[in-house]
Design a protein around this motif. Structure first.
Motif, short mmCIF file in Angstrom:
data_model
loop_
_atom_site.label_atom_id
_atom_site.label_comp_id
_atom_site.label_asym_id
_atom_site.label_seq_id
_atom_site.Cartn_x
_atom_site.Cartn_y
_atom_site.Cartn_z
N LEU A 188 0.89 -1.36 -0.06
CA LEU A 188 0.06 -0.15 -0.06
C LEU A 188 1.03 1.32 -0.14
CD1 LEU A 188 -3.28 0.66 0.28
CD2 LEU A 188 -2.60 1.36 2.56
N ASN A 191 2.29 1.71 -3.37
CA ASN A 191 1.30 2.37 -4.21
C ASN A 191 1.18 3.80 -4.11
OD1 ASN A 191 0.26 0.21 -5.69
ND2 ASN A 191 -1.21 -0.33 -3.97
N THR A 192 1.27 4.22 -2.65
CA THR A 192 1.22 5.81 -2.40
C THR A 192 2.40 6.37 -3.00
OG1 THR A 192 0.16 4.98 -0.45
CG2 THR A 192 0.81 7.42 -0.61
N GLU A 195 2.37 7.10 -6.72
CA GLU A 195 1.34 8.04 -7.15
C GLU A 195 2.33 9.49 -6.99
OE1 GLU A 195 -1.77 7.63 -7.98
OE2 GLU A 195 -2.06 9.56 -7.97
N SER B 126 -3.97 4.13 -13.15
CA SER B 126 -3.02 5.36 -12.62
C SER B 126 -1.62 5.15 -12.44
CB SER B 126 -3.76 5.68 -11.49
OG SER B 126 -5.00 6.25 -11.49
N SER B 127 -1.20 3.82 -11.93
CA SER B 127 0.16 3.70 -11.45
C SER B 127 0.93 3.66 -12.76
CB SER B 127 0.08 2.55 -10.52
OG SER B 127 -0.34 1.48 -10.80
N GLU B 130 3.03 6.34 -16.47
CA GLU B 130 4.19 7.14 -17.14
C GLU B 130 5.00 5.82 -17.93
OE1 GLU B 130 3.28 7.33 -13.83
OE2 GLU B 130 2.72 9.45 -14.10
N ARG B 151 5.37 14.34 -12.39
CA ARG B 151 4.90 13.82 -13.76
C ARG B 151 5.66 14.28 -14.92
NH1 ARG B 151 -1.24 12.88 -12.01
NH2 ARG B 151 -0.93 10.96 -10.73
N ALA B 191 -6.42 3.01 -3.12
CA ALA B 191 -5.07 2.94 -2.41
C ALA B 191 -4.13 3.69 -3.47
CB ALA B 191 -4.52 1.33 -2.46
N GLY B 192 -3.22 4.45 -2.62
CA GLY B 192 -2.12 5.36 -3.12
C GLY B 192 -2.48 6.48 -3.87
N SER B 193 -3.92 6.64 -3.69
CA SER B 193 -4.41 8.22 -4.14
C SER B 193 -3.90 9.38 -3.29
CB SER B 193 -5.92 8.18 -4.38
OG SER B 193 -6.51 8.98 -3.55
N THR B 194 -3.79 10.55 -3.77
CA THR B 194 -3.40 11.65 -2.98
C THR B 194 -4.54 12.49 -2.30
OG1 THR B 194 -3.21 12.80 -5.14
CG2 THR B 194 -1.35 12.22 -4.06
N GLU B 211 -8.95 2.54 2.61
CA GLU B 211 -8.45 2.58 1.13
C GLU B 211 -8.93 1.31 0.43
OE1 GLU B 211 -4.50 4.82 0.09
OE2 GLU B 211 -4.52 4.07 2.15
#
Lengths: 234, 310
Positions: A188, A191-192, A195, B126-127, B130, B151, B191-194, B211
């Motif tokens: 997890l 992943n963060t 991002e 999303s991940s 790039e 990015r 998970a992992g989103s800002t 999450e």
């Protein structure tokens, strides 16, 4: 390669891996117990128990772990309203509830899944014990539980130390699936970080891959040595 | 024994590879005239379907691939979109695609000279965005791709073609009026989103974060009452709100600006300019507003004024 994220106070790398270790240990203990019970059921003289254990092992073993874990959260907790933690008072209570609820759901899912593999390993261990020993035990009047508990299982366990080590390694890596329901373990955090630090993709990847190797490599070596030491020579 | 069988197979592969790269470099040669050196065109041919003169114009990027404009000239494009966001990029049960991102992607492709039949849509989570651009899996990405400095290190951005605002999705009748009211409540995000992090850091330090892997799971949990709110960009949430009419609603307090851009290969200046021109034309001729109206209008989302490009 830029590894600056390692010292960033936003990311608690050690904490995340500590969570991974905790998940692994709890699930390992749980699945060892449930796996042993399942194996006992599979060789028991009661057809109902044999049937249930066989169906359970063959069903759960073939369901993808992600599905098992998500079902824990979405079906068991959200759908059926099962609570594995109590919600404390006040604002801080909500996060504490969520953290332990998700952690326990993940451990439960991992136990249900991993125990099937433990059970299969153990069953093959039982097959290494000569059938004459069980017959001799029965001849001197031991009950089924005694035959299994003091004659067969101790030898079976000693025979399957190495395979159980592989199961434990697989379990360690499988804990990453717990991120699907938001348990704050290593993947997890990965992943963060991916991002937030899109430009350091490879470096982050290497750090986490190394982290898992550091966790699992000693496990494999340790179990190999134990297996050599305790194995029953026949 | 196995090696003996392997031998001819390897030889065959090598031969096929040589033939392919030879084809590639001939294509490159015909398309390019003599702008690139021979070595350059072979390298381009080996890494992409058609090498090109603009390898130089793109600043000689590490991939050695062609710029977007030249790829489009070949008549086909691979475009990265999301497959699971209603109203923006969604794969329909029949295999077709719909949504605002899809419409923008198609319009831009048309401006570059590629018809709808020449477009191949590829899912870019999303991940993966790039990496997909860097390794050439896609030619450009239109997938709720917020322009950020980190990015920009990896990709070029055209646009923004849309400015979204972070918002909260709550149950109808909820007493949550904004991010400040999330204290002690459970907030869901992927998970992992800002975006969830932003609520915690800026508005309510003691919000509880749940999450999940996808927004669909979050929305499912919200509809079932397991979480109190879901947060991400408003235009994404509007799509979900439309799927649960009368059950879920947007709070309507946009508390950030997310500039959606179209991601291209780093250094492809000509391609970026071409895409920018296409977006500008789309806004000017009214198709931009029409596409938004058609895709997210039904959820009650108020169509904003178009962003300034560049």
């Amino acid at each position: 390669m830029n590894f600056s994220f390692l010292s960033d106070p936003r990311y608690n790398l050690l904490g995340a891996f500590w969570n991974t270790i905790q998940l692994t240990l709890w699930a390992a203990v749980g699945s060892l117990i449930l796996g042993t019970v399942l194996t006992a059921m599979r060789v028991s003289p009661v057809p109902m128990m044999r049937g249930f254990a066989t169906v359970y092992v063959n069903m759960v073993r073939n369901i993808p772990l992600t599905v098992v874990i998500i079902a824990m959260s979405q079906v068991l907790a959200n759908g059926l309203g099962v609570r594995l933690a109590s919600r404390g008072e006040g604002a801080a209570g909500a996060q504490a509830f969520l953290t332990s609820q998700n952690f326990r759901l993940a451990v439960l899912g991992l136990v249900l899944y991993t125990s099937t593999f433990v059970s299969e390993a153990l069953r093959s261990g039982i097959n290494t014990v000569p059938v004459g020993q069980a017959e001799a035990a029965r001849a001197i009047g031991l009950k089924f539980t005694q035959i299994l508990g003091i004659i067969v299982l101790p030898q079976a366990f000693r025979a399957v130390v190495a395979p159980l080590g592989s199961v434990l390694i697989a379990l360690t890596k499988n804990t990453t699936v717990a991120s699907a329901i938001g348990v704050a373990e290593a993947s997890l955090l990965m992943n963060t970080m991916l991002e937030n630090e899109a430009d350091k993709f490879t470096a982050i990847f290497i750090v986490f891959a190394l982290g898992f190797v550091i966790l699992t490599l000693p496990t494999g070596l340790l179990f190999g040595r134990i297996a050599k030491k305790v194995g029953v020579k026949r | 024994m196995k090696f003996r069988k392997l031998g001819p197979a390897v030889a065959g592969l090598v031969a096929a590879g040589l033939a392919l790269s030879a084809c590639g470099s001939t294509d490159a040669g015909s398309a390019v005239s003599s702008a690139t050196s021979a070595a350059g065109s072979v390298a381009a041919g080996a890494t992409s379907s058609a090498g090109s003169a603009v390898a130089e114009a793109t600043g000689g990027t590490a991939t050695g691939g062609a710029g977007l404009v030249e790829k489009a000239a070949a008549g086909t494009l691979k475009i990265g979109i999301k497959f699971d966001q209603p109203g923006l990029g969604l794969q329909n049960p029949d295999g077709s695609f719909s949504g605002f991102d899809v419409d923008v992607a198609t319009y831009v492709a048309k401006e570059l000279g590629v018809e709808e039949s020449g477009i191949e849509f590829i899912q870019t989570k999303s991940s993966e965005r790039e990496a997909s651009i860097e390794n050439g899996t896609v030619d450009y990405i239109v997938a709720t791709y917020s322009i950020t400095d980190a990015r920009k290190e990896k990709v070029n951005f055209a646009g923004p073609y849309f400015v979204a605002h972070q918002d909260l999705l709550v149950a109808e009748g909820s007493d949550i009026t904004g991010p400040e009211a999330m204290s002690g409540k459970i907030l869901c995000s992927v998970a992992g989103s800002t975006s969830a992090q932003k609520v915690k850091d800026t508005y309510a330090a003691d919000v509880a974060l749940q999450e999940y892997g996808t927004y669909t799971e979050c929305v499912e949990a919200l509809a079932g009452g397991a979480v109190d709110a879901v947060t991400t960009d408003d235009v994404i949430l509007a799509g979900y709100a439309a799927q649960y009419p009368g059950q879920l609603k947007l709070v309507g307090k946009g508390f950030s600006d997310e500039n959606y851009g179209i991601g291209l290969t780093k250094g492809d200046t000509a391609g970026t300019d071409a895409v920018n021109a296409a977006i500008k034309k789309m806004i000017d001729d009214g198709s931009w507003a029409a596409a938004l109206e058609a895709n997210v209008g039904p959820s009650g989302y108020v169509i904003p004024t178009p962003p300034t490009i560049g």
